[in-house]
Scaffold this active site. Structure first.
Site, short mmCIF file in Angstrom:
data_model
loop_
_atom_site.label_atom_id
_atom_site.label_comp_id
_atom_site.label_asym_id
_atom_site.label_seq_id
_atom_site.Cartn_x
_atom_site.Cartn_y
_atom_site.Cartn_z
N ASP A 78 0.75 -1.27 -0.13
CA ASP A 78 0.04 -0.24 0.11
C ASP A 78 0.87 1.19 0.04
O ASP A 78 0.37 2.54 -0.09
CB ASP A 78 -0.82 -0.06 1.27
CG ASP A 78 -0.19 -0.01 2.54
OD1 ASP A 78 0.97 -0.15 2.75
OD2 ASP A 78 -0.90 -0.26 3.46
N ASP A 117 -0.83 -6.63 -0.04
CA ASP A 117 -1.12 -5.90 1.30
C ASP A 117 -2.85 -5.76 1.28
O ASP A 117 -3.56 -5.96 0.30
CB ASP A 117 -0.82 -4.42 1.29
CG ASP A 117 0.40 -4.45 2.15
OD1 ASP A 117 0.80 -5.03 2.88
OD2 ASP A 117 1.09 -3.28 1.79
N GLU A 223 9.75 -4.92 10.57
CA GLU A 223 10.06 -3.45 10.07
C GLU A 223 10.73 -2.74 11.07
O GLU A 223 10.00 -2.30 12.30
CB GLU A 223 9.02 -2.74 9.65
CG GLU A 223 9.33 -1.47 8.84
CD GLU A 223 8.41 -0.90 7.96
OE1 GLU A 223 8.36 0.12 7.40
OE2 GLU A 223 7.27 -1.68 7.76
#
Length: 322
Positions: A78, A117, A223
């Site tokens: 996204d 996503d 992440e």
């Protein structure tokens, strides 16, 4: 002194690798020129301790680049909201607009496994709406092999944890995403490193990873997590971890294509290595084109134009003048 092994050596033993059954071939099967990788293929590579590669793609062209380079996985992220469409945040991206890009990416031929996503707003309303939207994404193209969902800490985000469990129980392949989750950046205090503030935060990250593994995730994106933390989490899991800003001890790496190729002006995050500057190359090339148009160098009559036989042209002129 605390000590541990980042990667479990037993995963590299041949007796730990589950042999793949021979593929039954039926008359209705069409053998693709480039066989798509499957989750089983990537798990086999993970068990052999071979690093996994992943990059984002947003349309047919960028997907063709990734497929040509034989990347293990393509993520239709996204992040395309900001890198391709000009939105200020991933949360601005409409679901229907995202689906358009999913179909575009899937038209590129190649062996890379495609992950899509679940954009912000596509799964938060209820489990029923989320599952319906997930099925819409999977049915857009048979090459969509998995979905990715951003998940908060298991102590706070019980809704998404239960959703992941529900999806996996229905046979929907899910890649989880923990640490810095851009869709939740406001609640996280911005785009900041996660798991570096306290013992409790590290423990919650580890527990969340284990909960998602138990829920059925086949892989996790980590992440913006300190390398030691990401490495320790990886060592405790039996599924691949894909790092972005998480160091070298994860099972693989993912980068945003526009970052790694310099497709937009401006700086890039600390964890990005920029391998090219397509923005500069493209801008310079277009400027050169404009200069040549204005100076009369382009197009060249000898190279860029089409010819007509003299007798046909003379016949036309004679008729016009008569």
């Amino acid at each position: 002194m605390l000590s541990y092994v980042f990667r479990n050596p037993s995963r590299c033993l041949i007796d730990k690798v589950i042999p793949l059954r021979a593929l039954n071939r039926y008359s209705t099967h069409v053998l693709d020129a480039a066989k798509r990788k499957s989750i089983l293929d990537l798990n086999k590579k993970y068990l052999a301790c071979e690093p996994l590669s992943m990059c984002t793609a947003y349309d047919y062209i960028t997907a063709s680049w990734a497929q040509k380079s034989n990347c293990d996985m393509i993520l239709i992220g996204d992040s395309l909201a900001m890198t391709s469409l000009g939105y200020k945040s991933t949360t601005d991206l409409p679901f229907d607009e995202f689906k358009y890009h999913v179909k575009s990416v899937c038209r590129a031929e190649g062996s890379s496994l495609v992950v899509a996503d679940m954009p912000f707003g596509s799964y938060e309303t209820s489990h029923e709406v989320a599952i319906s939207n997930a099925l819409q994404l999977l049915k857009l193209d048979s090459n969509v092999a998995s979905l990715k969902i951003e998940v908060g800490m298991h102590t706070k985000d019980k809704y998404t944890i239960n959703l992941v469990k529900e999806m996996c129980s229905r046979g929907i392949p899910i890649m989880g995403h923990i640490g810095l989750t851009p869709q939740r950046s406001h609640s996280l205090g911005g785009f900041r490193v996660q798991g570096n503030k306290s013992y409790k935060e590290i423990k919650e990250l580890l527990e969340t990873a284990l909960v998602l593994q138990d829920a059925g995730c086949w892989a996790l994106v980590l992440e913006c997590i300190p390398q030691k933390v990401a490495g320790y989490i990886t060592s405790k899991l039996n599924i691949p971890t894909i790092g972005i800003g998480a160091g070298t001890q994860t099972s693989g790496q993912v980068l945003v294509m526009s970052d790694m190729l310099g497709m937009l002006p401006g700086g890039v995050p600390k964890f990005v290595k920029q391998y090219s500057s397509i923005h500069r190359v493209a801008s310079d090339s277009i400027s050169k084109y404009i200069d040549e148009v204005e100076s009369g160098k382009f197009p060249s009559n000898d190279t860029h134009t089409f010819k007509i036989k003299n007798e046909i042209w003379e016949e036309f002129i004679n008729h016009e003048q008569s």
